[in-house]
Design a protein around this motif. Structure first.
Motif, PDB file in Angstrom:
ATOM      1  N   GLN A  26       0.822  -1.202   0.000  1.00 11.96           N
ATOM      2  CA  GLN A  26       0.000   0.000   0.000  1.00 11.96           C
ATOM      3  C   GLN A  26       0.861   1.258   0.000  1.00 11.96           C
ATOM      4  OE1 GLN A  26      -3.475  -0.182  -0.187  1.00 11.96           O
ATOM      5  NE2 GLN A  26      -3.259   2.005  -0.675  1.00 11.96           N
ATOM      6  N   GLU A  27       1.961   1.243   0.745  1.00  6.35           N
ATOM      7  CA  GLU A  27       2.856   2.405   0.773  1.00  6.35           C
ATOM      8  C   GLU A  27       3.456   2.664  -0.605  1.00  6.35           C
ATOM      9  OE1 GLU A  27       5.670   1.574   3.840  1.00  6.35           O
ATOM     10  OE2 GLU A  27       4.453   2.514   5.410  1.00  6.35           O
ATOM     11  N   ALA A  28       3.836   1.596  -1.310  1.00  8.26           N
ATOM     12  CA  ALA A  28       4.396   1.757  -2.653  1.00  8.26           C
ATOM     13  C   ALA A  28       3.348   2.321  -3.612  1.00  8.26           C
ATOM     14  CB  ALA A  28       4.914   0.413  -3.161  1.00  8.26           C
ATOM     15  N   LEU A  29       2.123   1.802  -3.531  1.00  6.85           N
ATOM     16  CA  LEU A  29       1.052   2.299  -4.387  1.00  6.85           C
ATOM     17  C   LEU A  29       0.740   3.755  -4.075  1.00  6.85           C
ATOM     18  CD1 LEU A  29      -1.168   1.744  -6.478  1.00  6.85           C
ATOM     19  CD2 LEU A  29      -2.614   0.927  -4.612  1.00  6.85           C
ATOM     20  N   ASN A  30       0.705   4.091  -2.795  1.00  5.27           N
ATOM     21  CA  ASN A  30       0.429   5.477  -2.404  1.00  5.27           C
ATOM     22  C   ASN A  30       1.534   6.415  -2.850  1.00  5.27           C
ATOM     23  OD1 ASN A  30      -1.875   4.523  -1.212  1.00  5.27           O
ATOM     24  ND2 ASN A  30      -1.282   4.989   0.887  1.00  5.27           N
ATOM     25  N   GLY A  31       2.778   5.923  -2.846  1.00  2.00           N
ATOM     26  CA  GLY A  31       3.881   6.755  -3.305  1.00  2.00           C
ATOM     27  C   GLY A  31       3.717   7.158  -4.763  1.00  2.00           C
ATOM     28  N   LEU A  32       3.239   6.225  -5.582  1.00  2.00           N
ATOM     29  CA  LEU A  32       2.991   6.528  -6.993  1.00  2.00           C
ATOM     30  C   LEU A  32       1.858   7.540  -7.136  1.00  2.00           C
ATOM     31  CD1 LEU A  32       3.257   2.927  -8.506  1.00  2.00           C
ATOM     32  CD2 LEU A  32       4.969   4.741  -8.599  1.00  2.00           C
ATOM     33  N   ARG A  33       0.813   7.370  -6.346  1.00  4.54           N
ATOM     34  CA  ARG A  33      -0.321   8.296  -6.393  1.00  4.54           C
ATOM     35  C   ARG A  33       0.088   9.694  -5.933  1.00  4.54           C
ATOM     36  NH1 ARG A  33      -4.733   4.225  -3.555  1.00  4.54           N
ATOM     37  NH2 ARG A  33      -5.293   3.023  -5.435  1.00  4.54           N
ATOM     38  N   GLN A  34       0.934   9.735  -4.930  1.00  2.19           N
ATOM     39  CA  GLN A  34       1.388  11.026  -4.426  1.00  2.19           C
ATOM     40  C   GLN A  34       2.223  11.750  -5.484  1.00  2.19           C
ATOM     41  OE1 GLN A  34       4.494  11.409  -1.352  1.00  2.19           O
ATOM     42  NE2 GLN A  34       2.939  12.326  -0.033  1.00  2.19           N
ATOM     43  N   PHE A  35       3.100  11.016  -6.170  1.00  2.00           N
ATOM     44  CA  PHE A  35       3.901  11.662  -7.219  1.00  2.00           C
ATOM     45  C   PHE A  35       3.010  12.131  -8.359  1.00  2.00           C
ATOM     46  CE2 PHE A  35       6.526  11.738 -11.059  1.00  2.00           C
ATOM     47  CZ  PHE A  35       7.534  12.589 -10.635  1.00  2.00           C
ATOM     48  N   ASP A  36       2.005  11.326  -8.712  1.00  2.70           N
ATOM     49  CA  ASP A  36       1.059  11.753  -9.756  1.00  2.70           C
ATOM     50  C   ASP A  36       0.365  13.054  -9.346  1.00  2.70           C
ATOM     51  OD1 ASP A  36       1.649   9.596 -11.355  1.00  2.70           O
ATOM     52  OD2 ASP A  36      -0.087   8.406 -10.728  1.00  2.70           O
ATOM     53  N   ALA A  37       0.084  13.198  -8.058  1.00  5.44           N
ATOM     54  CA  ALA A  37      -0.556  14.414  -7.575  1.00  5.44           C
ATOM     55  C   ALA A  37       0.368  15.614  -7.722  1.00  5.44           C
ATOM     56  CB  ALA A  37      -0.975  14.253  -6.112  1.00  5.44           C
ATOM     57  N   VAL A  38       1.662  15.414  -7.478  1.00  2.00           N
ATOM     58  CA  VAL A  38       2.629  16.491  -7.686  1.00  2.00           C
ATOM     59  C   VAL A  38       2.632  16.919  -9.146  1.00  2.00           C
ATOM     60  CG1 VAL A  38       5.077  17.095  -7.645  1.00  2.00           C
ATOM     61  CG2 VAL A  38       4.079  15.837  -5.731  1.00  2.00           C
ATOM     62  N   VAL A  39       2.637  15.942 -10.043  1.00  2.00           N
ATOM     63  CA  VAL A  39       2.602  16.242 -11.482  1.00  2.00           C
ATOM     64  C   VAL A  39       1.347  17.044 -11.823  1.00  2.00           C
ATOM     65  CG1 VAL A  39       2.468  15.250 -13.799  1.00  2.00           C
ATOM     66  CG2 VAL A  39       3.941  14.194 -12.077  1.00  2.00           C
ATOM     67  N   GLU A  40       0.207  16.633 -11.292  1.00  2.00           N
ATOM     68  CA  GLU A  40      -1.043  17.340 -11.565  1.00  2.00           C
ATOM     69  C   GLU A  40      -1.005  18.768 -11.018  1.00  2.00           C
ATOM     70  OE1 GLU A  40      -4.082  14.923  -9.874  1.00  2.00           O
ATOM     71  OE2 GLU A  40      -3.857  13.312 -11.353  1.00  2.00           O
ATOM     72  N   MET A  41      -0.428  18.944  -9.840  1.00  2.00           N
ATOM     73  CA  MET A  41      -0.316  20.283  -9.263  1.00  2.00           C
ATOM     74  C   MET A  41       0.558  21.174 -10.129  1.00  2.00           C
ATOM     75  SD  MET A  41       0.155  19.662  -5.171  1.00  2.00           S
ATOM     76  CE  MET A  41      -1.133  18.909  -4.172  1.00  2.00           C
ATOM     77  N   VAL A  42       1.669  20.644 -10.604  1.00  2.00           N
ATOM     78  CA  VAL A  42       2.567  21.420 -11.464  1.00  2.00           C
ATOM     79  C   VAL A  42       1.834  21.848 -12.724  1.00  2.00           C
ATOM     80  CG1 VAL A  42       4.653  21.333 -12.872  1.00  2.00           C
ATOM     81  CG2 VAL A  42       4.679  20.364 -10.568  1.00  2.00           C
ATOM     82  N   GLU A  43       1.170  20.913 -13.378  1.00  2.00           N
ATOM     83  CA  GLU A  43       0.460  21.216 -14.622  1.00  2.00           C
ATOM     84  C   GLU A  43      -0.658  22.239 -14.384  1.00  2.00           C
ATOM     85  OE1 GLU A  43      -0.797  17.366 -15.889  1.00  2.00           O
ATOM     86  OE2 GLU A  43       1.124  16.880 -16.861  1.00  2.00           O
ATOM     87  N   TYR A  44      -1.364  22.110 -13.276  1.00  2.00           N
ATOM     88  CA  TYR A  44      -2.475  23.004 -12.980  1.00  2.00           C
ATOM     89  C   TYR A  44      -1.982  24.418 -12.700  1.00  2.00           C
ATOM     90  CZ  TYR A  44      -6.563  24.913 -10.547  1.00  2.00           C
ATOM     91  OH  TYR A  44      -7.626  25.701 -10.153  1.00  2.00           O
ATOM     92  N   HIS A  45      -0.965  24.554 -11.863  1.00  2.00           N
ATOM     93  CA  HIS A  45      -0.538  25.877 -11.424  1.00  2.00           C
ATOM     94  C   HIS A  45       0.386  26.572 -12.426  1.00  2.00           C
ATOM     95  CE1 HIS A  45      -2.477  25.956  -7.562  1.00  2.00           C
ATOM     96  NE2 HIS A  45      -2.045  24.749  -7.296  1.00  2.00           N
ATOM     97  N   LEU A  46       0.793  25.874 -13.469  1.00  2.00           N
ATOM     98  CA  LEU A  46       1.553  26.545 -14.520  1.00  2.00           C
ATOM     99  C   LEU A  46       0.642  27.270 -15.495  1.00  2.00           C
ATOM    100  CD1 LEU A  46       4.460  24.059 -15.334  1.00  2.00           C
ATOM    101  CD2 LEU A  46       4.557  26.208 -14.050  1.00  2.00           C
ATOM    102  N   GLN A  47      -0.666  27.046 -15.378  1.00  2.00           N
ATOM    103  CA  GLN A  47      -1.620  27.786 -16.193  1.00  2.00           C
ATOM    104  C   GLN A  47      -1.760  29.202 -15.631  1.00  2.00           C
ATOM    105  OE1 GLN A  47      -5.322  25.542 -16.802  1.00  2.00           O
ATOM    106  NE2 GLN A  47      -4.232  23.683 -16.224  1.00  2.00           N
TER     107      GLN A  47
END
Length: 232
Positions: A26-47
């Motif tokens: 679960q920790e490994a899966l959550n780590g991937l989800r957390q990184f995906d969230a960082v990517v989404e935040m970057v893409e969103y706030h660069l607008q």
């Protein structure tokens, strides 16, 4: 004091998983989800219409993803005091956490243009661990939030598979030492001295980007020394 090899939170935590294999999965899966969230935040706030301001909600969101399915406190501030095993630092009481988090966010927002991305990333990494606002997952959340800063300041997601958070996870001792150095400067002199953490993050970022260059060139390009002047 010799910096510890490990720092672990000690607090009452409502664990949802007890099986160690399932917990690791679960920790490994959550780590991937957390990184995906960082990517989404970057893409969103660069607008242009979504100008970035660091907010407590960013930290709560990243923490929720890190502890989802693991702890019933996922995405919430800790409800009680906490101790950090292996460190002399005693985090503030739970009642001060929201105020201290607001101050952390204000520091980043107020210094967004005048300070380097590495300094702001180092500040987030240290201060969030210093506050220790969660029962668990403080380190994971601090590393994700810290990585968000240089990506946004650069204007793109920094390239490389071995990211700064990945490298820290693989060898945490220098990271712990940098945290202890910053803790000591604050407790002994009341000063924000992030030199050790800044040096560490700069080194890890360099490794991350050099890996990209090595992959692109097959490792056949030699970078000029910083002391060399091509125009001379």
């Amino acid at each position: 004091m010799k910096p510890p090899d490990a720092r672990h939170s000690q607090a009452e935590d409502a664990r949802l998983l007890t099986d160690q294999n399932e917990l690791a999965r679960q920790e490994a899966l959550n780590g991937l989800r957390q990184f995906d969230a960082v990517v989404e935040m970057v893409e969103y706030h660069l607008q242009p219409e979504h100008r970035f301001r660091f907010r407590p909600s960013h930290l709560l969101h990243l923490h929720r993803l890190a502890l989802e399915g693991i702890s019933s406190y996922a995405g919430t501030w800790r409800p009680a005091s906490i101790q950090i095993e292996g460190s002399r630092h005693q985090p503030a009481g739970a009642h001060r956490v929201p105020e201290l988090i607001e101050e952390l966010c204000d520091y980043v927002n107020d210094h967004w243009q005048e300070c380097t991305p590495i300094h702001l990333a180092a500040y987030v990494m240290w201060r969030l661990n210093w506050i220790h606002p969660f029962t668990d997952g403080n380190g994971r959340t601090s590393r994700a939030a810290s990585y968000l800063i240089p990506c946004l300041r650069a204007g793109y997601l920094l390239p490389g598979k071995q990211t700064i958070p990945d490298q820290i996870s693989q060898n945490k001792k220098p990271y712990y030492e940098a945290l202890e150095a910053a803790d000591a400067a604050w407790s002994e002199r009341g000063t924000v001295d992030l030199s050790a953490m800044e040096n560490l993050l700069a080194e890890l970022l360099a490794r991350q980007l050099v890996e990209v260059l090595d992959h692109a060139t097959g490792g056949h390009v030699t970078l000029p020394s910083a002391k060399e002047n091509p125009s001379s």
